[in-house]
Design a protein around this motif. Structure first.
Motif, PDB file in Angstrom:
ATOM      1  N   GLY A 131       0.035  -0.332  15.590  1.00 34.58           N
ATOM      2  CA  GLY A 131      -1.379  -0.034  15.831  1.00 34.58           C
ATOM      3  C   GLY A 131      -2.183  -0.337  14.583  1.00 34.58           C
ATOM      4  O   GLY A 131      -1.743  -0.090  13.473  1.00 34.58           O
ATOM      5  N   ARG A 132      -3.396  -0.851  14.793  1.00 35.87           N
ATOM      6  CA  ARG A 132      -4.248  -1.165  13.650  1.00 35.87           C
ATOM      7  C   ARG A 132      -4.703   0.121  12.978  1.00 35.87           C
ATOM      8  O   ARG A 132      -5.220   1.011  13.647  1.00 35.87           O
ATOM      9  N   PRO A 133      -4.538   0.202  11.696  1.00 33.54           N
ATOM     10  CA  PRO A 133      -5.048   1.366  10.982  1.00 33.54           C
ATOM     11  C   PRO A 133      -6.567   1.328  10.988  1.00 33.54           C
ATOM     12  O   PRO A 133      -7.174   0.265  10.971  1.00 33.54           O
ATOM     13  N   ALA A 134      -7.152   2.520  10.993  1.00 31.33           N
ATOM     14  CA  ALA A 134      -8.604   2.588  11.124  1.00 31.33           C
ATOM     15  C   ALA A 134      -9.329   2.318   9.821  1.00 31.33           C
ATOM     16  O   ALA A 134     -10.485   1.935   9.810  1.00 31.33           O
ATOM     17  N   ARG A 135      -8.643   2.527   8.714  1.00 31.56           N
ATOM     18  CA  ARG A 135      -9.323   2.323   7.428  1.00 31.56           C
ATOM     19  C   ARG A 135      -8.286   2.019   6.355  1.00 31.56           C
ATOM     20  O   ARG A 135      -7.099   2.330   6.518  1.00 31.56           O
ATOM     21  N   PRO A 136      -8.730   1.426   5.264  1.00 32.94           N
ATOM     22  CA  PRO A 136      -7.780   1.109   4.195  1.00 32.94           C
ATOM     23  C   PRO A 136      -7.189   2.381   3.594  1.00 32.94           C
ATOM     24  O   PRO A 136      -7.819   3.441   3.626  1.00 32.94           O
ATOM     25  N   ALA A 137      -5.997   2.268   3.086  1.00 35.16           N
ATOM     26  CA  ALA A 137      -5.338   3.428   2.473  1.00 35.16           C
ATOM     27  C   ALA A 137      -5.960   3.744   1.127  1.00 35.16           C
ATOM     28  O   ALA A 137      -6.407   2.857   0.412  1.00 35.16           O
ATOM     29  N   ARG A 138      -6.004   5.045   0.820  1.00 31.05           N
ATOM     30  CA  ARG A 138      -6.519   5.465  -0.483  1.00 31.05           C
ATOM     31  C   ARG A 138      -5.362   5.896  -1.374  1.00 31.05           C
ATOM     32  O   ARG A 138      -4.246   6.112  -0.903  1.00 31.05           O
ATOM     33  N   LEU A 139      -5.696   6.073  -2.615  1.00 36.77           N
ATOM     34  CA  LEU A 139      -4.708   6.576  -3.566  1.00 36.77           C
ATOM     35  C   LEU A 139      -4.082   7.863  -3.036  1.00 36.77           C
ATOM     36  O   LEU A 139      -2.869   8.076  -3.119  1.00 36.77           O
ATOM     37  N   LYS A 140      -4.921   8.681  -2.472  1.00 36.90           N
ATOM     38  CA  LYS A 140      -4.466   9.977  -1.981  1.00 36.90           C
ATOM     39  C   LYS A 140      -3.422   9.828  -0.865  1.00 36.90           C
ATOM     40  O   LYS A 140      -2.465  10.611  -0.799  1.00 36.90           O
ATOM     41  N   ASP A 141      -3.631   8.838   0.001  1.00 37.99           N
ATOM     42  CA  ASP A 141      -2.660   8.615   1.069  1.00 37.99           C
ATOM     43  C   ASP A 141      -1.306   8.245   0.476  1.00 37.99           C
ATOM     44  O   ASP A 141      -0.260   8.717   0.923  1.00 37.99           O
ATOM     45  N   VAL A 142      -1.350   7.393  -0.526  1.00 35.81           N
ATOM     46  CA  VAL A 142      -0.106   6.985  -1.182  1.00 35.81           C
ATOM     47  C   VAL A 142       0.564   8.200  -1.802  1.00 35.81           C
ATOM     48  O   VAL A 142       1.772   8.417  -1.635  1.00 35.81           O
ATOM     49  N   ALA A 143      -0.232   8.999  -2.494  1.00 34.53           N
ATOM     50  CA  ALA A 143       0.326  10.180  -3.160  1.00 34.53           C
ATOM     51  C   ALA A 143       0.992  11.103  -2.153  1.00 34.53           C
ATOM     52  O   ALA A 143       2.102  11.599  -2.375  1.00 34.53           O
ATOM     53  N   GLU A 144       0.338  11.313  -1.017  1.00 35.15           N
ATOM     54  CA  GLU A 144       0.912  12.213  -0.028  1.00 35.15           C
ATOM     55  C   GLU A 144       2.195  11.653   0.566  1.00 35.15           C
ATOM     56  O   GLU A 144       3.180  12.374   0.712  1.00 35.15           O
ATOM     57  N   LEU A 145       2.147  10.353   0.867  1.00 33.78           N
ATOM     58  CA  LEU A 145       3.340   9.745   1.466  1.00 33.78           C
ATOM     59  C   LEU A 145       4.517   9.783   0.495  1.00 33.78           C
ATOM     60  O   LEU A 145       5.658  10.068   0.878  1.00 33.78           O
ATOM     61  N   ALA A 146       4.227   9.553  -0.781  1.00 38.56           N
ATOM     62  CA  ALA A 146       5.310   9.535  -1.766  1.00 38.56           C
ATOM     63  C   ALA A 146       5.656  10.942  -2.234  1.00 38.56           C
ATOM     64  O   ALA A 146       6.665  11.150  -2.908  1.00 38.56           O
ATOM     65  N   GLY A 147       4.819  11.892  -1.906  1.00 41.51           N
ATOM     66  CA  GLY A 147       5.060  13.259  -2.319  1.00 41.51           C
ATOM     67  C   GLY A 147       4.877  13.485  -3.805  1.00 41.51           C
ATOM     68  O   GLY A 147       5.620  14.244  -4.435  1.00 41.51           O
ATOM     69  N   VAL A 148       3.890  12.819  -4.381  1.00 42.89           N
ATOM     70  CA  VAL A 148       3.596  13.026  -5.803  1.00 42.89           C
ATOM     71  C   VAL A 148       2.095  13.241  -5.967  1.00 42.89           C
ATOM     72  O   VAL A 148       1.357  13.261  -4.979  1.00 42.89           O
ATOM     73  N   SER A 149       1.670  13.394  -7.194  1.00 41.29           N
ATOM     74  CA  SER A 149       0.247  13.631  -7.438  1.00 41.29           C
ATOM     75  C   SER A 149      -0.496  12.317  -7.592  1.00 41.29           C
ATOM     76  O   SER A 149       0.098  11.257  -7.746  1.00 41.29           O
ATOM     77  N   LEU A 150      -1.826  12.436  -7.575  1.00 42.02           N
ATOM     78  CA  LEU A 150      -2.659  11.253  -7.748  1.00 42.02           C
ATOM     79  C   LEU A 150      -2.352  10.553  -9.074  1.00 42.02           C
ATOM     80  O   LEU A 150      -2.208   9.342  -9.131  1.00 42.02           O
ATOM     81  N   LYS A 151      -2.271  11.341 -10.120  1.00 47.38           N
ATOM     82  CA  LYS A 151      -2.104  10.753 -11.444  1.00 47.38           C
ATOM     83  C   LYS A 151      -0.824   9.939 -11.524  1.00 47.38           C
ATOM     84  O   LYS A 151      -0.797   8.871 -12.144  1.00 47.38           O
ATOM     85  N   THR A 152       0.215  10.445 -10.909  1.00 48.17           N
ATOM     86  CA  THR A 152       1.476   9.701 -10.938  1.00 48.17           C
ATOM     87  C   THR A 152       1.318   8.352 -10.257  1.00 48.17           C
ATOM     88  O   THR A 152       1.813   7.333 -10.737  1.00 48.17           O
ATOM     89  N   VAL A 153       0.574   8.334  -9.153  1.00 46.04           N
ATOM     90  CA  VAL A 153       0.367   7.054  -8.470  1.00 46.04           C
ATOM     91  C   VAL A 153      -0.398   6.088  -9.367  1.00 46.04           C
ATOM     92  O   VAL A 153      -0.012   4.926  -9.525  1.00 46.04           O
ATOM     93  N   THR A 154      -1.498   6.555  -9.966  1.00 37.76           N
ATOM     94  CA  THR A 154      -2.214   5.637 -10.874  1.00 37.76           C
ATOM     95  C   THR A 154      -1.306   5.189 -11.991  1.00 37.76           C
ATOM     96  O   THR A 154      -1.364   4.034 -12.408  1.00 37.76           O
ATOM     97  N   ASN A 155      -0.500   6.104 -12.506  1.00 38.45           N
ATOM     98  CA  ASN A 155       0.417   5.695 -13.568  1.00 38.45           C
ATOM     99  C   ASN A 155       1.311   4.554 -13.099  1.00 38.45           C
ATOM    100  O   ASN A 155       1.570   3.618 -13.855  1.00 38.45           O
ATOM    101  N   VAL A 156       1.759   4.637 -11.878  1.00 38.61           N
ATOM    102  CA  VAL A 156       2.587   3.547 -11.350  1.00 38.61           C
ATOM    103  C   VAL A 156       1.752   2.282 -11.196  1.00 38.61           C
ATOM    104  O   VAL A 156       2.153   1.198 -11.632  1.00 38.61           O
TER     105      VAL A 156
END
Lengths: 355, 355
Positions: A14-39
DNA sequence: GTTAGAATTTCTAACGTTAGAAGTGATGCT
DNA sequence: AGCATCACTTCTAACGTTAGAAATTCTAAC
């Protein structure tokens, strides 16, 4: 503690309704926002296992950082505007191409804007596109009186091409227009031309490119003791093929007197040659013609057009160097950067053809 | 409860250190943020006296709303990208100019990008410039196989120019290329031309403009019972002057057999004419030549170049209408919009000259 | 002098990102 | 065992704008 919108990311079904945000990544990976930016920014202090998990989440969601968010945060956009009167003029198109390529080399995205439509556009460019989070402006005014641009960009660094501001409000990159005109006259004289006409002066704007070229022209004609007459010197504002054709029309009665025509731009020259040929004036046999800008079309004209060439890549590089220095805080007085020019001699100003 | 940075605004004396924010205006006027936005957006529910005070503050500080802030908030930028291979090609320059003008009519700023530099750029454009908060993309792939663009823009509306995607992944605006080729052949036949060569087919890409034109060409040659030979049909990938000159070189032995040459673009035609003239092949006397795009240079060539003209303003308007409809949520299957074309007959395909 | 209702204004949470400060474990040293 | 150190992670406040909800003031009718 809420904030769950559906249809995130880029599942292949199914087509996603909107682009993913940093927050979505953080939640999916189970880490914090800062860790995602660090990556994302490849920083240390992230365990290999965590990094892998985050990267997987980024890939799964098809995450791309939002530049808007970044711009807002950093105040930088890594975008510079290139403001030209019209993008469909051959010289300006070639210039834009060179600037875009140079921008890439220097890590900048170039946003090309057309300013020739209205005063409003011209002034917006001159003001540095307020509100637009542009890091800098490369500004090529062609038709505007630079004196009107007194209230120049307060916050946005700017480099000028084409027109020199006498106030020295901004850096300026160009060829030595006066010297190039001298070179043109010398070349024509070397070919035995004695009575040279000129199209393109515009005394109303003393800083204009056409005026600088005219000064060099007149000086060289003087120095070489060539004949000169006022009705061989035609002024015009617009450097178009159409104007060139009209100016050549005015020169037709002088054919037989004059043996060469210097045009302040290739477009003028192309228009002039068209008129000459239509009236069976032979180029270069009857009149040698030469212009400026070395636009590609001149190479494929018959006769091919001689022209003063600027190394646009070099000009664009110098422009970026100056602009980046300003972006980084350089507060020196405005400087003038001169790039070399070269005479490209083709058929239109060469020896008579066999035809 | 802090947040006082110095040197705000635009006092005419010392240079302010940064542009004024909404907050600065609010503080100076002694009102809240919301009231200032209400004034900025000309909303009701603001007392005349308050409005005047806010406007004065805006003027004093030289406040301009930050588009970045707005974009972040609204998710809209009112910017569309125009992705073309190279901005210094005359046709693409003219197209860009028309699109920029049309964008203005429709309330959009157009960001022109060059995609011809690398696959990476091409793919970024095809993906809708992820992360860039572009509302839509007008995409003119010239050199890329559309089949590679399967993973098209997921979030960004897109309209294609030039190349039709067979998958129908995006709307497509263009002239009827096949019919225009038939018109070209008919015109040449009307002028008495019997043996017509063609430059520009590229069977590798069945959806390409050159291929569509070639199909129309072949069909018309058939219908009109004109002679045809395989070595009169030259294929090429790049529609440049250089290629045109090289192709004409290949055709030189056929001069005397062929009496007309159809080129899939004006640039090809200009290159071909240059080669012909250099080899004393007369145009149109020996060979009529005609191209597509009606670029300005063709008008000033000698002989002036006949060409198939597209109404670029109309094309750009149609493009924007389609794009805006998509931006507003239209989810209909991809559509094809055809804009009219017109044969512009000039010297290169006209009757023999007197020369 | 109340009070309903409208007019006007303020408060606050979002938009997506970044990075300093603070927090948590684990390790090594004495 | 106590403690400093380090690697790693989370928390949180910004960047400038917008707009819904809440709060305040004003107007007019009773």
């Amino acid at each position: 503690m809420d904030d769950n919108r559906d249809d995130v990311g880029a599942g292949r079904d199914g087509r996603p309704a909107r682009p993913a945000r940093l927050k979505d990544v953080a939640e999916l990976a189970g880490v914090s926002l800062k860790t995602v930016t660090n990556v994302v920014h490849e920083r240390r202090h992230v365990k290999a296992e965590t990094r892998a998990r985050v990267k997987a989440a980024i890939a799964e969601l098809g995450y791309t950082p939002s530049l808007v968010g970044r711009q807002l945060q950093s105040g930088r956009s890594n975008i510079v505007a290139l403001a030209v009167p019209r993008i469909d003029e051959p010289y300006l198109g070639a210039l834009a191409h060179a600037v875009i390529m140079a921008g890439e080399r220097h890590g900048y995205t170039v946003f090309t804007d057309e300013t020739g439509r209205s005063d409003e556009h011209e002034l917006r460019a001159a003001a540095g596109y307020p509100g637009n989070s542009i890091d800098g402006v490369i500004y090529s005014p062609l038709a505007v009186d630079p004196r009107r641009l007194a209230d120049m960009s307060r916050f946005t660094p700017m480099v000028l091409l084409g027109e020199h501001l006498s106030e020295g409000a901004a850096d300026y990159v160009a060829i030595d227009n006066e010297q190039s005109a001298r070179d043109v006259v010398q070349h024509l004289a070397d070919g035995g031309r004695q009575r040279i006409a000129y199209v393109g002066s515009n005394p109303a704007r003393s800083s204009s490119v056409g005026q600088l070229r005219f000064q060099g022209f007149r000086a060289a004609v003087n120095d070489l003791d060539l004949e000169t007459r006022d009705d061989w010197l035609l002024r015009c504002d617009r450097y178009t093929r159409e104007t060139g054709a009209a100016m050549a029309e005015q020169l037709l009665p002088q054919i037989g007197e004059i043996d060469a025509l210097v045009c302040a731009s290739d477009l003028l020259a192309i228009g002039a040659i068209r008129t000459f040929i239509a009236h069976h004036v032979r180029v270069p046999d009857d009149v040698a013609v030469i212009g400026w800008d070395n636009i590609v079309d001149g190479r494929y004209l018959s006769p091919s057009l001689s022209s003063v060439a600027t190394d646009l890549d070099l000009l664009a590089d110098r422009t970026f160097e100056a602009l980046i220095s300003r972006i980084q805080g350089n507060r020196d007085p405005a400087a003038v950067y001169t790039v070399p020019h070269e005479l490209i001699i083709r058929e239109s100003s060469g020896p008579p053809t066999d035809a």
